[in-house]
Write a protein that holds these residues in place. Structure first.
Motif, mmCIF file in Angstrom:
data_model
loop_
_atom_site.group_PDB
_atom_site.id
_atom_site.type_symbol
_atom_site.label_atom_id
_atom_site.label_comp_id
_atom_site.label_asym_id
_atom_site.label_seq_id
_atom_site.Cartn_x
_atom_site.Cartn_y
_atom_site.Cartn_z
ATOM 1 N N ALA A 181 -2.861 16.501 92.050
ATOM 2 C CA ALA A 181 -3.959 17.029 91.345
ATOM 3 C C ALA A 181 -3.936 18.509 92.344
ATOM 4 C CB ALA A 181 -4.952 16.422 90.556
ATOM 5 N N ALA A 182 -3.871 19.397 91.456
ATOM 6 C CA ALA A 182 -3.804 21.517 91.453
ATOM 7 C C ALA A 182 -5.482 21.605 90.257
ATOM 8 C CB ALA A 182 -2.627 21.631 91.740
ATOM 9 N N GLN A 183 -5.708 22.442 91.734
ATOM 10 C CA GLN A 183 -7.068 22.746 90.725
ATOM 11 C C GLN A 183 -6.418 24.429 90.325
ATOM 12 O OE1 GLN A 183 -10.080 22.084 90.854
ATOM 13 N NE2 GLN A 183 -9.327 20.351 91.143
ATOM 14 N N ASP A 184 -7.074 24.846 89.374
ATOM 15 C CA ASP A 184 -6.897 25.695 88.836
ATOM 16 C C ASP A 184 -6.875 26.989 88.970
ATOM 17 O OD1 ASP A 184 -5.846 27.487 86.316
ATOM 18 O OD2 ASP A 184 -8.033 27.007 85.052
ATOM 19 N N PHE A 185 -5.984 27.194 90.355
ATOM 20 C CA PHE A 185 -5.910 28.836 91.042
ATOM 21 C C PHE A 185 -4.330 29.437 90.359
ATOM 22 C CE2 PHE A 185 -10.102 27.576 93.090
ATOM 23 C CZ PHE A 185 -10.368 28.570 93.525
ATOM 24 N N PRO A 186 -4.112 30.729 91.092
ATOM 25 C CA PRO A 186 -2.977 31.182 90.244
ATOM 26 C C PRO A 186 -2.016 30.775 91.047
ATOM 27 C CG PRO A 186 -4.699 33.521 90.253
ATOM 28 C CD PRO A 186 -5.555 31.763 90.718
ATOM 29 N N ALA A 187 -0.959 30.580 89.472
ATOM 30 C CA ALA A 187 0.109 29.635 90.385
ATOM 31 C C ALA A 187 -0.156 27.973 91.268
ATOM 32 C CB ALA A 187 1.378 30.889 91.437
ATOM 33 N N VAL A 247 1.509 37.057 89.093
ATOM 34 C CA VAL A 247 -0.128 36.022 88.492
ATOM 35 C C VAL A 247 -0.572 36.647 89.688
ATOM 36 C CG1 VAL A 247 -0.807 33.849 87.691
ATOM 37 C CG2 VAL A 247 1.049 35.329 86.498
ATOM 38 N N LEU A 248 -0.050 36.195 90.977
ATOM 39 C CA LEU A 248 -0.235 35.673 91.779
ATOM 40 C C LEU A 248 -0.736 37.664 92.560
ATOM 41 C CD1 LEU A 248 2.428 33.701 93.968
ATOM 42 C CD2 LEU A 248 0.106 32.852 93.928
ATOM 43 N N TYR A 249 -0.346 38.390 92.400
ATOM 44 C CA TYR A 249 -0.562 39.780 92.737
ATOM 45 C C TYR A 249 -1.911 40.318 91.850
ATOM 46 C CZ TYR A 249 0.131 45.020 93.576
ATOM 47 O OH TYR A 249 -0.443 45.914 94.054
ATOM 48 N N GLU A 250 -1.985 39.976 90.890
ATOM 49 C CA GLU A 250 -2.581 40.657 90.094
ATOM 50 C C GLU A 250 -3.861 39.564 90.570
ATOM 51 O OE1 GLU A 250 -0.965 41.291 86.003
ATOM 52 O OE2 GLU A 250 0.277 42.585 87.190
ATOM 53 N N GLY A 251 -4.106 37.922 90.235
ATOM 54 C CA GLY A 251 -5.012 37.103 89.897
ATOM 55 C C GLY A 251 -5.852 36.673 91.462
ATOM 56 N N LEU A 252 -4.644 37.092 92.091
ATOM 57 C CA LEU A 252 -5.629 36.995 93.840
ATOM 58 C C LEU A 252 -6.058 38.352 94.573
ATOM 59 C CD1 LEU A 252 -3.434 33.763 95.308
ATOM 60 C CD2 LEU A 252 -5.850 33.777 94.559
ATOM 61 N N ALA A 253 -5.059 39.736 93.739
ATOM 62 C CA ALA A 253 -5.896 40.676 94.366
ATOM 63 C C ALA A 253 -5.345 40.839 95.478
ATOM 64 C CB ALA A 253 -7.753 40.946 93.758
ATOM 65 N N ASP A 254 -4.250 40.220 96.024
ATOM 66 C CA ASP A 254 -3.724 40.678 97.348
ATOM 67 C C ASP A 254 -2.610 41.282 97.402
ATOM 68 O OD1 ASP A 254 -3.433 40.055 99.879
ATOM 69 O OD2 ASP A 254 -4.351 38.238 100.418
ATOM 70 N N GLN A 255 -2.140 42.209 98.881
ATOM 71 C CA GLN A 255 -1.631 43.330 98.580
ATOM 72 C C GLN A 255 -0.099 42.456 99.086
ATOM 73 O OE1 GLN A 255 -0.059 45.923 98.728
ATOM 74 N NE2 GLN A 255 -2.096 46.265 97.008
ATOM 75 N N LYS A 256 -0.534 40.712 99.818
ATOM 76 C CA LYS A 256 0.729 39.976 100.152
ATOM 77 C C LYS A 256 1.238 39.528 98.914
ATOM 78 C CE LYS A 256 -1.967 35.786 100.919
ATOM 79 N NZ LYS A 256 -2.102 35.533 102.129
ATOM 80 N N TYR A 257 1.098 39.105 98.383
ATOM 81 C CA TYR A 257 1.941 38.910 96.769
ATOM 82 C C TYR A 257 2.728 40.394 96.228
ATOM 83 C CZ TYR A 257 -0.790 35.103 97.470
ATOM 84 O OH TYR A 257 -1.512 34.255 98.310
ATOM 85 N N ARG A 258 2.740 41.181 96.606
ATOM 86 C CA ARG A 258 2.906 42.565 95.927
ATOM 87 C C ARG A 258 4.878 41.778 95.461
ATOM 88 N NH1 ARG A 258 5.684 48.052 96.949
ATOM 89 N NH2 ARG A 258 6.318 47.529 98.976
ATOM 90 N N PRO A 259 5.193 42.030 94.531
ATOM 91 C CA PRO A 259 6.587 41.347 94.152
ATOM 92 C C PRO A 259 7.606 42.435 94.375
ATOM 93 C CG PRO A 259 5.783 42.111 91.922
ATOM 94 C CD PRO A 259 4.448 42.402 92.949
ATOM 95 N N CYS A 260 8.370 42.270 95.077
ATOM 96 C CA CYS A 260 9.889 43.072 95.739
ATOM 97 C C CYS A 260 10.031 44.455 94.876
ATOM 98 C CB CYS A 260 10.611 42.608 96.885
ATOM 99 S SG CYS A 260 12.135 43.408 97.154
ATOM 100 N N PRO A 261 10.106 45.289 95.270
ATOM 101 C CA PRO A 261 10.765 46.248 94.106
ATOM 102 C C PRO A 261 12.427 46.311 93.997
ATOM 103 C CG PRO A 261 9.730 48.017 96.703
ATOM 104 C CD PRO A 261 9.747 45.972 96.539
ATOM 105 N N LEU A 262 12.811 45.650 94.723
ATOM 106 C CA LEU A 262 14.375 45.000 94.475
ATOM 107 C C LEU A 262 14.206 43.846 93.483
ATOM 108 C CD1 LEU A 262 17.110 45.115 95.218
ATOM 109 C CD2 LEU A 262 17.143 43.516 96.587
ATOM 110 N N LEU A 263 13.467 43.520 93.347
ATOM 111 C CA LEU A 263 13.528 42.060 92.638
ATOM 112 C C LEU A 263 13.278 42.498 90.823
ATOM 113 C CD1 LEU A 263 13.119 39.105 91.243
ATOM 114 C CD2 LEU A 263 10.850 39.158 91.998
ATOM 115 N N ILE A 264 11.814 43.921 90.948
ATOM 116 C CA ILE A 264 11.909 44.561 89.570
ATOM 117 C C ILE A 264 13.276 45.139 89.097
ATOM 118 C CG2 ILE A 264 10.259 46.489 89.052
ATOM 119 C CD1 ILE A 264 8.760 45.463 91.016
#
Ligand SMILES: NC(=O)c1ccc[n+]([C@@H]2O[C@H](COP(=O)([O-])OP(=O)(O)OC[C@H]3O[C@@H](n4cnc5c(N)ncnc54)[C@H](O)[C@@H]3O)[C@@H](O)[C@H]2O)c1
Length: 292
Positions: A181-187, A247-264
């Motif tokens: 069971a997991a709670q409904d938080f981003p990802a 979803v992590l970046y926007e849902g948790l509003a934390d810089q630590k989830y910023r997608p790597c520019p190389l991935l983009i």
């Protein structure tokens, strides 16, 4: 608990095919619906190949595989889901596509049918609000490849009834999986932990700290991971992985989830990993060749 005998699956991508596989082996009658006829046409061969792999490993008898194949049907018609007790949605990881599908399912599904989504990261509560059955809607997050991976995350939304959560948990068990069971938080849980690690591996590559080969070798040998993080990203699909990071970046509003520019950049280039033939590895050669 609701009795489940007939299962519908929407989306015949690798996940939908995998869920059909384990559902049929568990004895359920399965209908797979997709709007892409070519995906439906390929399903029997994919199922056959995946079952054959299990037979070869000795974990499945030939007769059980044949019986399971007979329980899987495909249909291009949404109506084919009308008699299903449980419908598992496994279409693209795109909220708009999922919402539109839920809209068209209104009036098709039985009133007491349970609707589950295999989303990797989108809010279950938000998706539930787009359906006509928030109390009978939840997340059943299978892992890829479904026949091999033991876990299913069960994620109730805020409105999901305990009966529906218990029923989905039992279905996952019957499919031979271990539900958690997991709670409904981003990802949810697994991707919340895994995605930042893969994203960090891409930053390590981007900053030139290591190469594709050295990063994957280091994680396999130094962490005992069965697969390096960059090979795993290619396996997941870089577009799907990027959407999880967003979803992590926007849902948790934390810089630590910023997608790597190389991935983009890779996703912009259409380098989506195994499915497009190129990602962090080039799959046109055997063994796949690192691209950086
Ligand atoms: N790939 C993974 O590693 C993984 C792991 C766990 C969960 N998931 C989740 O599972 C879901 C499916 O993933 P996938 O990799 O199999 O997807 P995919 O993008 O390869 O396939 C999606 C399928 O859905 C079909 N589809 C789109 N809209 C439709 C509609 N309205 N009606 C019927 N069919 C429709 C498409 O034609 C396609 O065949 C996603 O939500 C994804 O996040 C993926």
């Amino acid at each position: 608990m609701t009795e489940i005998r007939r299962i519908g699956i929407v989306g015949a991508g690798p996940m939908g095919v995998g869920i059909a596989h384990v559902a049929a082996l568990a004895g359920y009658d399965v209908v797979v619906h997709d709007i892409d006829a070519s995906r439906l046409a390929r399903l029997p061969q994919s199922l056959e190949a995946n079952l054959a792999r299990q037979i070869k490993r000795g974990s499945l008898h030939d007769a059980d595989a044949r019986a399971a194949q007979k329980r899987v049907h495909t249909s291009p018609e949404l109506r084919s889901l009308a008699d299903r007790d449980l419908v598992i949605e496994s279409v693209n990881e795109d909220e708009e596509i999922k919402r539109k599908l839920y809209e068209s399912l209104k009036g098709v599904l039985k009133a007491d049918a349970i609707l589950a989504t295999d989303t990797s990261s989108i809010s279950i509560t938000r998706l539930a609000a787009a359906t006509d059955r928030a109390p009978r809607f939840l997340g059943m997050h299978f892992m890829n490849p479904v026949p091999m991976m033991e876990l299913v995350e069960i994620i109730p939304g805020i409105a999901t009834t305990p009966d529906v959560t218990a029923t989905a948990t039992e279905v996952a068990r019957k499919m031979g999986k271990t539900p958690v069971a997991a709670q409904d938080f981003p990802a949810f849980m697994v991707n919340r932990i895994l995605a930042p690690m893969i994203n960090e591996a891409i930053y390590v590559l981007y900053e030139g700290v290591g190469t594709v080969e050295s990063i994957d070798t280091a994680c396999k040998l130094g962490l005992h991971h069965p697969m390096g993080p960059l090979a795993l990203a290619d396996f997941i699909g870089l577009d799907i992985f990027l959407s999880i990071m967003k979803v992590l970046y926007e849902g948790l509003a934390d810089q630590k989830y910023r997608p790597c520019p190389l991935l983009i950049k890779y996703v912009e280039a259409g380098w989506l990993g195994r499915k497009s033939g190129r990602g962090f590895y080039d799959y046109s050669v055997e063994p796949p060749k690192p691209t950086r």
